[in-house]
Scaffold this motif. Structure first.
Motif, short mmCIF file in Angstrom:
data_model
loop_
_atom_site.label_atom_id
_atom_site.label_comp_id
_atom_site.label_asym_id
_atom_site.label_seq_id
_atom_site.Cartn_x
_atom_site.Cartn_y
_atom_site.Cartn_z
N TYR A 39 42.58 37.81 47.72
CA TYR A 39 43.45 38.97 47.49
C TYR A 39 44.77 38.55 46.85
N ALA A 40 45.29 39.43 46.02
CA ALA A 40 46.60 39.22 45.39
C ALA A 40 47.33 40.55 45.38
N ASP A 41 48.64 40.50 45.60
CA ASP A 41 49.47 41.71 45.64
C ASP A 41 50.21 41.90 44.33
N ALA A 42 50.18 43.13 43.83
CA ALA A 42 51.02 43.53 42.72
C ALA A 42 52.17 44.34 43.33
N ASP A 43 53.39 43.91 43.11
CA ASP A 43 54.54 44.58 43.71
C ASP A 43 54.82 45.94 43.10
N LYS A 44 54.48 46.10 41.81
CA LYS A 44 54.75 47.38 41.14
C LYS A 44 53.75 47.58 40.01
N ALA A 45 53.61 48.82 39.59
CA ALA A 45 52.73 49.14 38.47
C ALA A 45 53.27 48.48 37.21
N GLY A 46 52.36 48.05 36.33
CA GLY A 46 52.77 47.43 35.08
C GLY A 46 52.74 45.91 35.09
N GLU A 47 52.54 45.31 36.26
CA GLU A 47 52.45 43.85 36.30
C GLU A 47 51.13 43.40 35.69
N LYS A 48 51.16 42.24 35.06
CA LYS A 48 49.94 41.65 34.50
C LYS A 48 49.25 40.84 35.58
N ILE A 49 47.92 40.94 35.62
CA ILE A 49 47.13 40.15 36.55
C ILE A 49 46.11 39.37 35.72
N GLY A 50 46.13 38.06 35.91
CA GLY A 50 45.17 37.19 35.24
C GLY A 50 44.16 36.68 36.23
N PHE A 51 42.90 36.60 35.81
CA PHE A 51 41.82 36.16 36.68
C PHE A 51 40.90 35.27 35.86
N TYR A 52 40.77 34.03 36.30
CA TYR A 52 39.90 33.06 35.63
C TYR A 52 38.98 32.46 36.68
N TYR A 53 37.72 32.22 36.32
CA TYR A 53 36.81 31.51 37.22
C TYR A 53 35.78 30.75 36.39
N ALA A 54 35.25 29.71 36.97
CA ALA A 54 34.17 28.92 36.36
C ALA A 54 33.33 28.31 37.48
N VAL A 55 32.02 28.48 37.38
CA VAL A 55 31.10 27.90 38.36
C VAL A 55 30.93 26.42 38.01
N GLN A 56 31.22 25.54 38.95
CA GLN A 56 31.18 24.10 38.70
C GLN A 56 29.87 23.45 39.11
N SER A 57 29.20 24.03 40.11
CA SER A 57 27.92 23.45 40.53
C SER A 57 27.12 24.49 41.30
N GLY A 58 25.80 24.25 41.35
CA GLY A 58 24.92 25.09 42.15
C GLY A 58 24.00 25.95 41.31
N GLY A 59 22.71 25.80 41.54
CA GLY A 59 21.72 26.65 40.88
C GLY A 59 21.84 26.63 39.37
N SER A 60 21.92 27.81 38.80
CA SER A 60 22.04 27.96 37.34
C SER A 60 23.49 28.07 36.90
N PHE A 61 24.41 27.64 37.75
CA PHE A 61 25.85 27.70 37.45
C PHE A 61 26.30 29.14 37.15
N ASP A 62 25.79 30.10 37.94
CA ASP A 62 26.17 31.50 37.73
C ASP A 62 26.52 32.15 39.06
N ILE A 63 27.29 33.24 38.97
CA ILE A 63 27.78 33.93 40.17
C ILE A 63 28.03 35.40 39.81
N ASP A 64 27.96 36.28 40.80
CA ASP A 64 28.36 37.68 40.64
C ASP A 64 29.81 37.80 41.07
N PHE A 65 30.57 38.67 40.40
CA PHE A 65 31.96 38.87 40.80
C PHE A 65 32.33 40.34 40.67
N GLU A 66 33.41 40.70 41.38
CA GLU A 66 33.90 42.07 41.36
C GLU A 66 35.40 42.06 41.65
#
Length: 159
Positions: A39-66
């Protein structure tokens, strides 16, 4: 020319100090049939939120996200993705959830690196100086904000 360059450097330093960024770079193991949320908090409307992810190991190196906003509205989602890099604007202040789900795997855990960044860029008007044209200052300020955003993206990509 030297005065303009000096003004540019002063404004750049001011904007760097005025920019507030919260970031969390983490690695987590997600077991088979497991759902893990952060979880991450945005203090006010208009803030930028960046989200990066990379699967490093396991199976086919894939994941579901939301990703959901504070009103539980899905903003981003993906199935069987290997990596992603997103930036969006928080329309509502409050807690945003970032969830990974390893439902497709019955035995294999996944190791996922991710980074969540909440950034606020206050756009304050610099004090007016004699002979200074306000339109030129705001254009210069906008250019600096764009350059700052591009540098942050380059830094995140290199990380």
């Amino acid at each position: 020319m030297a005065v303009a360059f000096s003004l540019f450097l002063s404004l750049l330093c001011f904007l760097q100090l005025a920019t507030r960024t919260h970031a969390a770079a983490l690695t987590t193991a997600i077991g088979a049939n497991e759902r893990v949320c952060f979880y991450a908090d945005a203090d006010k409307a208009g803030e930028k939120i960046g989200f990066y992810y990379a699967v490093q190991s396991g199976g086919s190196f894939d994941i579901d996200f939301e990703v959901k906003d504070p009103n539980e509205k899905v903003i981003l989602d993906g199935k069987r993705e290997r990596q992603g890099d997103y930036v969006f604007t928080a329309n509502n202040p409050g807690e945003y959830s970032f969830c990974f789900e390893n439902d497709m795997s019955t035995l294999t855990e996944k190791l996922v690196d991710f980074d969540i960044m909440v950034e606020s860029e206050p756009r304050r008007d610099p004090p007016a100086k004699p002979g200074q044209i306000a339109d030129h200052t705001s254009a210069l300020e906008e250019s600096i904000f764009r350059l700052n955003g591009m540098l942050i993206n380059i830094k995140r990509t290199q990380k």
